[in-house]
Design a protein around this motif. Structure first.
Motif, PDB file in Angstrom:
ATOM      1  N   GLY A 144      -4.773  -2.318 -12.780  1.00 49.11           N
ATOM      2  CA  GLY A 144      -4.517  -1.828 -14.132  1.00 49.11           C
ATOM      3  C   GLY A 144      -3.942  -0.430 -14.094  1.00 49.11           C
ATOM      4  N   ASP A 145      -4.730   0.541 -13.701  1.00 49.43           N
ATOM      5  CA  ASP A 145      -4.279   1.924 -13.595  1.00 49.43           C
ATOM      6  C   ASP A 145      -3.632   2.123 -12.232  1.00 49.43           C
ATOM      7  OD1 ASP A 145      -3.868   4.620 -13.547  1.00 49.43           O
ATOM      8  OD2 ASP A 145      -5.972   5.187 -13.748  1.00 49.43           O
ATOM      9  N   PRO A 146      -2.319   2.376 -12.157  1.00 53.57           N
ATOM     10  CA  PRO A 146      -1.659   2.525 -10.857  1.00 53.57           C
ATOM     11  C   PRO A 146      -2.097   3.768 -10.101  1.00 53.57           C
ATOM     12  CG  PRO A 146      -0.148   3.082 -12.634  1.00 53.57           C
ATOM     13  CD  PRO A 146      -1.369   2.510 -13.278  1.00 53.57           C
ATOM     14  N   ASN A 147      -2.753   4.700 -10.784  1.00 54.28           N
ATOM     15  CA  ASN A 147      -3.192   5.934 -10.130  1.00 54.28           C
ATOM     16  C   ASN A 147      -4.683   5.921  -9.821  1.00 54.28           C
ATOM     17  OD1 ASN A 147      -2.446   8.521  -9.100  1.00 54.28           O
ATOM     18  ND2 ASN A 147      -3.435   9.496 -10.848  1.00 54.28           N
ATOM     19  N   TRP A 148      -5.335   4.757  -9.978  1.00 53.60           N
ATOM     20  CA  TRP A 148      -6.767   4.658  -9.698  1.00 53.60           C
ATOM     21  C   TRP A 148      -7.012   4.926  -8.222  1.00 53.60           C
ATOM     22  CZ3 TRP A 148     -10.005  -0.068  -8.302  1.00 53.60           C
ATOM     23  CH2 TRP A 148     -11.379   0.236  -8.406  1.00 53.60           C
ATOM     24  N   ALA A 149      -7.965   5.782  -7.922  1.00 56.93           N
ATOM     25  CA  ALA A 149      -8.277   6.127  -6.540  1.00 56.93           C
ATOM     26  C   ALA A 149      -9.094   5.010  -5.908  1.00 56.93           C
ATOM     27  CB  ALA A 149      -9.031   7.456  -6.482  1.00 56.93           C
TER      28      ALA A 149
ATOM     29  N   LEU B 241      -8.788   2.466  -2.049  1.00 56.22           N
ATOM     30  CA  LEU B 241      -8.064   2.454  -0.784  1.00 56.22           C
ATOM     31  C   LEU B 241      -6.830   1.551  -0.821  1.00 56.22           C
ATOM     32  CD1 LEU B 241     -11.036   2.500   1.751  1.00 56.22           C
ATOM     33  CD2 LEU B 241      -9.601   4.392   0.968  1.00 56.22           C
ATOM     34  N   GLY B 242      -6.930   0.391  -1.464  1.00 59.18           N
ATOM     35  CA  GLY B 242      -5.774  -0.487  -1.564  1.00 59.18           C
ATOM     36  C   GLY B 242      -4.659   0.133  -2.388  1.00 59.18           C
ATOM     37  N   THR B 243      -5.030   0.784  -3.497  1.00 62.15           N
ATOM     38  CA  THR B 243      -4.041   1.456  -4.332  1.00 62.15           C
ATOM     39  C   THR B 243      -3.380   2.601  -3.571  1.00 62.15           C
ATOM     40  OG1 THR B 243      -5.354   0.939  -6.294  1.00 62.15           O
ATOM     41  CG2 THR B 243      -3.682   2.642  -6.525  1.00 62.15           C
ATOM     42  N   LEU B 244      -4.161   3.350  -2.807  1.00 66.72           N
ATOM     43  CA  LEU B 244      -3.615   4.462  -2.042  1.00 66.72           C
ATOM     44  C   LEU B 244      -2.641   3.970  -0.970  1.00 66.72           C
ATOM     45  CD1 LEU B 244      -6.810   6.664  -1.604  1.00 66.72           C
ATOM     46  CD2 LEU B 244      -4.893   7.033  -3.160  1.00 66.72           C
ATOM     47  N   MET B 245      -2.954   2.848  -0.332  1.00 67.24           N
ATOM     48  CA  MET B 245      -2.034   2.302   0.663  1.00 67.24           C
ATOM     49  C   MET B 245      -0.756   1.795   0.009  1.00 67.24           C
ATOM     50  SD  MET B 245      -4.368   0.438   3.586  1.00 67.24           S
ATOM     51  CE  MET B 245      -5.519  -0.389   2.491  1.00 67.24           C
ATOM     52  N   ARG B 246      -0.893   1.241  -1.183  1.00 70.84           N
ATOM     53  CA  ARG B 246       0.292   0.772  -1.912  1.00 70.84           C
ATOM     54  C   ARG B 246       1.214   1.931  -2.268  1.00 70.84           C
ATOM     55  NH1 ARG B 246       1.120  -0.233  -7.618  1.00 70.84           N
ATOM     56  NH2 ARG B 246       2.712  -1.822  -7.937  1.00 70.84           N
TER      57      ARG B 246
ATOM     58  N   PHE C  71       0.160   9.082   4.577  1.00 74.49           N
ATOM     59  CA  PHE C  71      -0.317   8.620   3.274  1.00 74.49           C
ATOM     60  C   PHE C  71      -0.712   7.139   3.295  1.00 74.49           C
ATOM     61  CE2 PHE C  71       2.270  12.336   2.014  1.00 74.49           C
ATOM     62  CZ  PHE C  71       1.290  13.040   1.339  1.00 74.49           C
ATOM     63  N   VAL C  72      -0.326   6.442   4.349  1.00 72.95           N
ATOM     64  CA  VAL C  72      -0.812   5.076   4.576  1.00 72.95           C
ATOM     65  C   VAL C  72      -1.897   5.079   5.642  1.00 72.95           C
ATOM     66  CG1 VAL C  72      -0.171   2.764   5.355  1.00 72.95           C
ATOM     67  CG2 VAL C  72       1.383   4.046   3.903  1.00 72.95           C
ATOM     68  N   LEU C  73      -1.737   5.956   6.614  1.00 75.05           N
ATOM     69  CA  LEU C  73      -2.635   5.981   7.764  1.00 75.05           C
ATOM     70  C   LEU C  73      -4.068   6.312   7.378  1.00 75.05           C
ATOM     71  CD1 LEU C  73      -2.877   5.813  10.854  1.00 75.05           C
ATOM     72  CD2 LEU C  73      -2.398   8.268  10.938  1.00 75.05           C
ATOM     73  N   TRP C  74      -4.271   7.343   6.566  1.00 74.63           N
ATOM     74  CA  TRP C  74      -5.635   7.777   6.238  1.00 74.63           C
ATOM     75  C   TRP C  74      -6.429   6.731   5.466  1.00 74.63           C
ATOM     76  CZ3 TRP C  74      -7.982  10.998   9.050  1.00 74.63           C
ATOM     77  CH2 TRP C  74      -7.321  12.085   9.622  1.00 74.63           C
ATOM     78  N   PRO C  75      -5.892   6.175   4.368  1.00 69.68           N
ATOM     79  CA  PRO C  75      -6.692   5.133   3.691  1.00 69.68           C
ATOM     80  C   PRO C  75      -6.890   3.895   4.555  1.00 69.68           C
ATOM     81  CG  PRO C  75      -4.528   5.353   2.673  1.00 69.68           C
ATOM     82  CD  PRO C  75      -4.672   6.497   3.605  1.00 69.68           C
ATOM     83  N   GLY C  76      -5.899   3.559   5.392  1.00 69.42           N
ATOM     84  CA  GLY C  76      -6.054   2.409   6.276  1.00 69.42           C
ATOM     85  C   GLY C  76      -7.144   2.623   7.310  1.00 69.42           C
ATOM     86  N   LEU C  77      -7.173   3.816   7.913  1.00 71.84           N
ATOM     87  CA  LEU C  77      -8.215   4.126   8.891  1.00 71.84           C
ATOM     88  C   LEU C  77      -9.589   4.153   8.243  1.00 71.84           C
ATOM     89  CD1 LEU C  77      -6.510   6.936  11.025  1.00 71.84           C
ATOM     90  CD2 LEU C  77      -7.042   4.593  11.735  1.00 71.84           C
TER      91      LEU C  77
END
Length: 238
Positions: A193-198, A200-205, A217-223
């Motif tokens: 819904g909210d594209p800026n919701w914090a 981990l999946g949203t951050l990787m997207r 910006f992909v590495l940290w949420p993925g790790l």
């Protein structure tokens, strides 16, 4: 879960736009993202949101599966057959399909995602609980407890529950890991819904858009997602 209240900065405040896409510093440990938000605060809050909603989804899955198991064991032949048929059908439905289906009829939100992962986890949890219950109720020590005249409550409290609890926790760990992965997959697809919701999946997207320019910006949420999945293995009940 401490990330809900303990972040260095507001994870949604675009207060550092002049520093956007800057690298790590003493003030911003993981840098600043393209919207001028402190990225450490975003990742920390995102991990907390992932944990909380995956926990809610996994516990809901186990609760619904336990209720379905009671219905299957005590509801008569017709209800038992219907429960097994529903579970067999549910196994074939991926959580992504359920999430898309729910998003069609409900407003996209964290609650809708929790409902999706809860329903998606029920068939798997039901099968695991059913096998566990059949093994325990057929064990020799249960038969011995019945033979000496133990009532239903005594049998459950003093014979079944001490042996059931550790294995129940192991099943929950599997269901939780499944829920966490499915939650991140659904938010990665933009169903939050909210594209800026914090989360981990949203951050990787969002980080994927900068993958070739700045992979962190992909590495940290993925790790962090991998770390959370690994930490589940540390949960023990003696």
């Amino acid at each position: 879960m401490a990330g809900l209240g303990l972040t260095p900065y507001d994870p949604y405040a675009q207060a550092f736009f002049e520093l956007r896409l800057s690298g790590p510093s003493w003030q911003h440990w993981l840098g600043v993202d393209r919207l001028g938000q402190d990225y450490f605060s975003r990742v920390w809050r995102g991990a907390s949101n992932s944990l909380i909603f995956a926990l809610a989804g996994s516990l809901s899955s186990l609760t619904l599966a336990a209720g379905l198991l009671v219905l299957e064991r005590r509801g008569g032949p017709l209800l038992a057959k219907a429960a097994r048929a529903w579970v067999a059908f549910g196994i074939a439905l991926p959580a992504i399909f359920i999430g898309l289906l729910i998003a069609t009829f409900m407003e996209r939100s964290a609650g809708a995602l929790t409902l999706a992962i809860s329903l998606a986890g029920v068939p798997f949890a039901f099968r695991q609980l059913r096998v566990l219950w059949m093994e325990l109720t057929g064990a020799a020590y249960v038969e011995a407890s019945r033979a000496i005249g133990g009532g239903s409550w005594h049998l459950f409290r003093f014979t079944l529950w001490p042996n059931l609890l550790p294995q129940l926790v192991e099943i929950w760990k599997l269901v939780f890991a499944y829920a966490l992965l499915e939650l991140s997959a659904l938010t990665y697809l933009g169903l939050a819904g909210d594209p800026n919701w914090a989360e981990l999946g949203t951050l990787m997207r969002e980080g994927q858009k900068l993958l070739l320019n700045d992979a962190r910006f992909v590495l940290w949420p993925g790790l962090l997602l991998c770390a959370l999945l690994g930490m589940v293995r540390l949960v023990r009940v003696e």
